[in-house]
Enzyme design. Structure first.
Site, PDB file in Angstrom:
ATOM      1  N   CYS A 249       0.757  -1.269  -0.050  1.00  0.00           N
ATOM      2  CA  CYS A 249       0.065  -0.078   0.058  1.00  0.00           C
ATOM      3  C   CYS A 249       1.049   1.141  -0.100  1.00  0.00           C
ATOM      4  O   CYS A 249       1.457   1.707  -1.050  1.00  0.00           O
ATOM      5  CB  CYS A 249      -0.937  -0.034   1.155  1.00  0.00           C
ATOM      6  SG  CYS A 249      -2.410   1.078   1.048  1.00  0.00           S
TER       7      CYS A 249
ATOM      8  N   HIS B 123      -4.090  -4.981   0.367  1.00  0.00           N
ATOM      9  CA  HIS B 123      -3.468  -5.630   1.963  1.00  0.00           C
ATOM     10  C   HIS B 123      -3.559  -7.173   1.477  1.00  0.00           C
ATOM     11  O   HIS B 123      -4.783  -7.662   1.818  1.00  0.00           O
ATOM     12  CB  HIS B 123      -4.403  -4.990   2.962  1.00  0.00           C
ATOM     13  CG  HIS B 123      -4.450  -3.568   3.179  1.00  0.00           C
ATOM     14  ND1 HIS B 123      -4.995  -3.042   4.227  1.00  0.00           N
ATOM     15  CD2 HIS B 123      -3.581  -2.659   2.496  1.00  0.00           C
ATOM     16  CE1 HIS B 123      -4.661  -1.763   4.053  1.00  0.00           C
ATOM     17  NE2 HIS B 123      -3.985  -1.467   3.059  1.00  0.00           N
TER      18      HIS B 123
ATOM     19  N   GLU C 100      -2.875  -9.365   3.729  1.00  0.00           N
ATOM     20  CA  GLU C 100      -3.019  -9.976   5.147  1.00  0.00           C
ATOM     21  C   GLU C 100      -4.757 -10.158   5.160  1.00  0.00           C
ATOM     22  O   GLU C 100      -5.268 -10.773   6.109  1.00  0.00           O
ATOM     23  CB  GLU C 100      -2.712  -9.288   6.431  1.00  0.00           C
ATOM     24  CG  GLU C 100      -3.564  -8.267   6.841  1.00  0.00           C
ATOM     25  CD  GLU C 100      -3.882  -7.160   6.014  1.00  0.00           C
ATOM     26  OE1 GLU C 100      -4.597  -6.446   6.489  1.00  0.00           O
ATOM     27  OE2 GLU C 100      -3.097  -6.828   5.083  1.00  0.00           O
TER      28      GLU C 100
END
Length: 431
Positions: free
Chosen positions: A308, A392, A394
């Protein structure tokens, strides 16, 4: 307020008989007392306003903290995970408008927090759930926001505001529960504030280095791999890093040292790490030239992974430029194509800026694109042992499609451990 009451006396014969009244000895008499209460309605009245810089005024009901706050209004299309969104440092300086109409029905719990506090300026929703129904819930959303001094409003037309943001782009807004402020004053406040060019990273980063060891809990582990076999030392720059990014790195076999955003590159290299992570974070990458210089000094010396904000800083460090998007990407359902494999991932995204691939030097490969607008969503520079993603991996909140990105970073570390360090970006630019 005093209670008003009205009393009168009736006989049953007066109510139910058409015959002449009986004698007093045959009458049944009772009294009726009517109370007007305290004069308040049994529902909450509108007591807050969201005023946008375009002059529009949206009346709403408040929950959480009271007061007056200014921020950039963005909409998030996630269906779940509002607590992860509340605690994502990347939302610093912004009001988050949830397009999912009902928020608060699962309450909050302390396991789902992505940082130690809420950094966003406010929460805008259509309907605030009147009850919570989740076995992990420890308190309701309103109490949670009050304790963290975060403003929230509900009973506002989030669909209409979202359409306006899509047509006009992100807008500065003011949330207020202060009746002493006029609409004109709030409009002036919104027009006088700007988020572009503001360093928001320094306000969300840690103040000193620390070690991170927690992995994803076994009950929540979604990787189908055999688990980590080797241990690698990774230095993670905290530009607003999320806890689950750290957990996923640890689950892939990394010992992690988290350092502040202003940590010198020379100190990082003294630690002799196997890899460096540049994390997610809020705001304009052009507003943090010190971070770009740090990235420049590390590229080519150890394998690096940007997520990001880290992806945008890598783009600038390589000589490219970034630009502000019309309304950004915020949500857990953005389709991304991996151009190397052709595979489509549904990703979790939160950013208002993007890298312009046309400005990148030769040798830098665009590896992923956002299928909604074809913007750059991933980079690789094999000669510099570099990979990055605009979203992202995760997945907090969001699907797990991109989790393999952490494995790719580990493979990059393994591949580069015994190789001669490449020239740095500074050295390449001086040639």
């Amino acid at each position: 307020m005093a209670t008003k009451a009205l009393s009168f006396t009736l006989s049953l014969n007066d109510l139910f008989s058409s015959k002449p009244p009986h004698t007093a000895s045959n009458l049944s008499v009772f009294s009726v007392r009517c109370s007007a209460g305290n004069g308040e309605r049994p529902w909450k009245n509108s007591d807050a306003r969201l005023v946008l810089e375009d002059g529009s005024i949206w009346k709403a009901k408040s929950f959480g903290a009271s007061g007056t706050q200014v921020g950039e209004v963005v909409f998030n299309t996630s269906l779940t995970g509002y607590q992860e969104i509340l605690t994502d440092p990347s939302y610093a300086g912004q009001f988050v408008l949830m397009t999912n109409p009902q928020i608060g029905n699962t309450g909050v719990n302390f396991d789902d927090e992505e940082s130690a506090q809420c950094f966003l300026s406010g929460l805008v929703i259509r309907s605030l759930s009147i009850s919570t129904s989740n076995w992990r819930c420890v308190k309701d959303l309103g109490d949670y926001l009050t304790e963290r001094n975060v403003m929230g409003i509900y009973d506002v037309d989030t669909r209409a505001i979202t359409r306006r943001l899509r047509e006009d782009g992100s807008l500065i807004g003011v949330l207020s529960t202060d009746n002493s402020k006029t609409d004109e004053e709030l409009i002036h406040m919104s027009k006088s504030w700007d988020i572009v060019g503001v360093d928001l990273i320094s306000g969300v980063s840690c103040k000193s280095p620390y070690e991170w060891i927690d992995r994803t809990k076994e009950g929540w582990e979604f990787s189908t791999g055999e688990g980590p076999r080797d241990t690698f030392h990774v230095v993670a720059y905290d530009f607003g890093i999320k806890h689950n990014i750290l957990r996923r790195l640890a689950s892939y076999g990394c010992k992690i040292t988290v350092v502040p955003s202003t940590w010198p590159a020379s100190e990082t290299l003294k630690l002799n790490p196997d890899g460096v992570l540049f994390s997610n974070g809020p705001g304009d990458p052009s507003a943090v030239p010190y971070a770009v210089e740090t990235v420049k000094s590390i590229i080519g010396k150890v394998p690096v992974f940007g997520i990001c904000m880290g992806h945008q800083l890598l783009g600038q460090a390589l000589g490219g430029t970034t630009y502000k998007m019309k309304f950004g990407h915020h949500g857990g359902n953005h389709p991304v194509r991996n151009l190397r494999t052709g595979r489509v991932e549904i990703s979790s995204q939160n950013h208002n800026y993007a890298v312009d691939p046309a400005t990148l030097p030769e040798g830098v490969e665009v590896t992923h694109i956002n299928l909604n607008d074809s913007s750059c969503a991933g980079l690789a520079f094999p000669a510099q042992k570099l990979v990055s993603l605009q979203y992202h991996p995760e997945a907090s909140p969001g699907p797990h499609d991109s989790d393999n990105a952490f494995g790719e970073f580990i493979e990059l570390i393994k591949h580069g451990k015994n190789k001669t360090p490449s020239k740095s970006v500074h050295e390449l630019q001086s040639v």
